[in-house]
Design a protein around this motif. Structure first.
Motif, PDB file in Angstrom:
ATOM      1  N   LEU A 144       0.837  -1.192   0.000  1.00  0.00           N
ATOM      2  CA  LEU A 144       0.000   0.000   0.000  1.00  0.00           C
ATOM      3  C   LEU A 144       0.877   1.249   0.000  1.00  0.00           C
ATOM      4  O   LEU A 144       1.984   1.241   0.561  1.00  0.00           O
ATOM      5  CB  LEU A 144      -0.909   0.016   1.229  1.00  0.00           C
ATOM      6  CG  LEU A 144      -1.959  -1.082   1.344  1.00  0.00           C
ATOM      7  CD1 LEU A 144      -2.799  -0.864   2.613  1.00  0.00           C
ATOM      8  CD2 LEU A 144      -2.853  -1.123   0.123  1.00  0.00           C
TER       9      LEU A 144
ATOM     10  N   PHE B 161      -1.058   5.238   3.806  1.00  0.00           N
ATOM     11  CA  PHE B 161      -1.790   4.315   4.654  1.00  0.00           C
ATOM     12  C   PHE B 161      -0.995   3.868   5.881  1.00  0.00           C
ATOM     13  O   PHE B 161      -1.567   3.306   6.804  1.00  0.00           O
ATOM     14  CB  PHE B 161      -2.196   3.065   3.860  1.00  0.00           C
ATOM     15  CG  PHE B 161      -3.342   3.278   2.927  1.00  0.00           C
ATOM     16  CD1 PHE B 161      -4.648   3.184   3.369  1.00  0.00           C
ATOM     17  CD2 PHE B 161      -3.112   3.584   1.598  1.00  0.00           C
ATOM     18  CE1 PHE B 161      -5.708   3.385   2.515  1.00  0.00           C
ATOM     19  CE2 PHE B 161      -4.172   3.784   0.730  1.00  0.00           C
ATOM     20  CZ  PHE B 161      -5.468   3.689   1.180  1.00  0.00           C
TER      21      PHE B 161
ATOM     22  N   PHE C 295      -2.423  -1.086   7.145  1.00  0.00           N
ATOM     23  CA  PHE C 295      -3.073   0.208   7.367  1.00  0.00           C
ATOM     24  C   PHE C 295      -2.978   0.544   8.844  1.00  0.00           C
ATOM     25  O   PHE C 295      -3.451  -0.214   9.683  1.00  0.00           O
ATOM     26  CB  PHE C 295      -4.534   0.149   6.914  1.00  0.00           C
ATOM     27  CG  PHE C 295      -5.336   1.393   7.200  1.00  0.00           C
ATOM     28  CD1 PHE C 295      -4.771   2.660   7.118  1.00  0.00           C
ATOM     29  CD2 PHE C 295      -6.675   1.293   7.541  1.00  0.00           C
ATOM     30  CE1 PHE C 295      -5.514   3.802   7.382  1.00  0.00           C
ATOM     31  CE2 PHE C 295      -7.437   2.423   7.804  1.00  0.00           C
ATOM     32  CZ  PHE C 295      -6.851   3.680   7.719  1.00  0.00           C
TER      33      PHE C 295
ATOM     34  N   LEU D 247      -9.402   2.012   0.837  1.00  0.00           N
ATOM     35  CA  LEU D 247      -8.917   0.677   1.191  1.00  0.00           C
ATOM     36  C   LEU D 247      -9.951  -0.384   0.836  1.00  0.00           C
ATOM     37  O   LEU D 247      -9.616  -1.446   0.290  1.00  0.00           O
ATOM     38  CB  LEU D 247      -8.596   0.617   2.683  1.00  0.00           C
ATOM     39  CG  LEU D 247      -8.019  -0.715   3.188  1.00  0.00           C
ATOM     40  CD1 LEU D 247      -6.644  -0.968   2.571  1.00  0.00           C
ATOM     41  CD2 LEU D 247      -7.933  -0.726   4.711  1.00  0.00           C
TER      42      LEU D 247
END
Length: 486
Positions: A115, A119, A194, A222
């Motif tokens: 990611l 995040f 995250f 997300l």
């Protein structure tokens, strides 16, 4: 000759074009992170959007009112300690890694989505080079620090992410319970990095001219990303691992991603169909007080206070019992039961108080769990757990009744019941529990690099042990049975 209105027309047209351009820029920014199948970084405008409003990310003050916030100081040189598992022998780092740390020896193989930094470490203010997703964990001095204070108690996703990054770093020696793999098809679990608790703590409010918080925006994107992935579609999300340790984190996304395995503090604010003990992992809070070394831990006669509690007294829901106990215990001479917070050096005062007390109360608050249990464990103060709906970390391998006292809420509020029970525990019995506390306290330590059977290592083992719940059921049964015989 031009009329006045005709002269103004170009300026009006220019103004409209500028306004329309600004609208397009904001719209493109709010499209945040159109992920590609190779997990490439988002357009640069996304990062600019997140960073553009200092009130949202970089310069926002801590909403919690904490005056003792300091950077994490746990990142330092550590070494592998010998454990009961023969895989965890003390050896030279290179030899240890060559012999034990490969995919075939790991308990669990974990794929971690790449990611974008917004995040995870971007929420800590970290900015890498162009197209750099992860910070280097090879140099401990350059690892982004997690904010201290109350933010730190829900930092589990930070430590898990660091640990997975370290598993692919040659000179970092750590346990090999979990190994990061680069191909999702080879993984037992897919980890979603995250930093949801930090995102909630710092970025859940709508600020400035935006009609959406950064936290909500990140959750929405997300969900879009995961739902679009073949990995999610193939398993229905059941092999995905998401940390949402703060009770209010992932409020928007939790139902949409509820098929995944969550790493939580408790189930207090989750419907059972979204989070439950059958599929999810309960992780400890990171304790706030300093850990007491076993050699420096005060024994029975060196702890003058019988019962200790310091914290918020007036709570709602299941936490109303705190107020009842306060009025029952506040005038007892060997009981410390007062209001307290992290302000005015509250954490250090609580640490000293717990370290000089025989028993520390862990009473249900707004949620069944609190950091107070883990502060007590770090202080080797025997926990007294008064929370009927609490779920406990690592209870599949730890029998909490060996080092804790469990009291049902309905019994605790009976006049004289609590103190009579605790005063009836003989010094030798208390000492046995205290010795056990010193043995198991290492299981609740978050650190980098992780060590065998510390909190991070135990979480990975818990993910693996979800397949074998037999011991968990036995230990849960022991909670009250051990104390009913007294």
């Amino acid at each position: 000759m031009y009329s006045v209105s005709e002269k103004r027309m170009p300026w009006r047209l220019l103004f409209c074009l500028i306004a329309f351009s600004i609208f397009l820029l904001i719209s493109s920014s709010l499209s945040l992170l159109e992920f590609t199948t190779d997990n490439s970084l988002p357009p640069e405008s996304v990062v600019e959007f997140i960073d553009s409003d200092n009130a949202l990310i970089n310069s926002r003050s801590n909403d919690i009112g904490n005056t003792e916030e300091k950077p994490v100081s746990d990142i330092g040189k550590t070494s592998i300690q010998e454990g009961s598992d023969p895989k965890r022998l003390v050896e030279e780092p290179e030899r240890f890694r060559r012999k034990y740390c490969d995919e075939s020896n790991a308990l669990i193989r974990v794929y971690m989505y790449d990611l974008p930094p917004v995040f995870h470490f971007g929420l800590l203010g970290w900015k890498g080079d162009k197209n750099q997703i992860w910070p280097s964990v090879n140099d401990r001095d350059r690892i982004p620090s997690h904010p201290g204070g109350l933010n730190l108690q829900h930092s589990v996703e930070y430590w898990l992410t660091l640990d997975l990054l370290a598993s692919n770093t040659e000179n970092v020696v750590r346990p090999c319970s979990a190994i990061r793999v680069k191909n999702s098809s080879e993984a037992d679990a897919l980890f979603v990095p995250f930093f949801s608790s930090l995102s909630y703590n710092r970025h859940s409010k709508r600020l400035g001219k935006h009609n959406i918080s950064v936290d909500r925006l990140l959750q929405e994107r997300l969900v879009e990303f995961l739902k679009s992935r073949n990995e999610w579609k193939k398993s229905g999300g059941k092999n995905h691992l998401i940390a949402a340790h703060h009770p209010n984190s992932m409020l928007f996304a939790r139902e949409k991603l509820g098929s995944a395995m969550f790493v939580l503090a408790d189930f207090g604010r989750y419907p059972i169909e979204i989070a439950n003990i059958e599929k999810d992992v309960i992780a400890p809070y990171k304790h706030m007080v300093r850990t007491i070394a076993a050699d420096n831990s005060a024994g029975f006669n060196e702890r003058p206070t019988l019962v200790y509690f310091q914290g918020a007294i007036y709570r709602k829901d299941g936490g109303a019992i705190r107020q009842e106990l306060y009025y029952l215990l506040k005038d007892e001479k060997d009981v410390h039961f007062t209001f307290g917070s992290v302000e005015a050096h509250g954490v250090s005062k609580a640490g000293k108080g717990m370290a000089s007390s025989k028993f520390c109360l862990n009473i249900a608050g707004d949620t069944p769990s609190s950091n107070r249990l883990f502060d007590a464990i770090a202080s080797h103060c025997v926990p007294v757990i008064i929370s009927d709906d609490i779920e406990l970390p690592f209870e599949d391998v730890l029998d909490y009744s060996e080092f804790s006292v469990f009291i049902r809420a309905s019994d605790a509020v009976k006049n004289g019941y609590l103190l009579n029970l605790l005063r009836g525990i003989k010094p030798d019995k208390w000492t046995k529990m205290w010795e056990r506390l010193k043995e198991i306290s290492r299981h609740f330590e978050y650190q980098y690099p992780s060590r065998p059977n510390d909190a991070v290592d135990m979480i990975w083992q818990s993910v693996y042990h979800k397949k074998t719940p037999t011991q968990l059921n036995l230990h849960r049964k022991n909670r009250h049975e051990r104390w009913q015989s007294l």
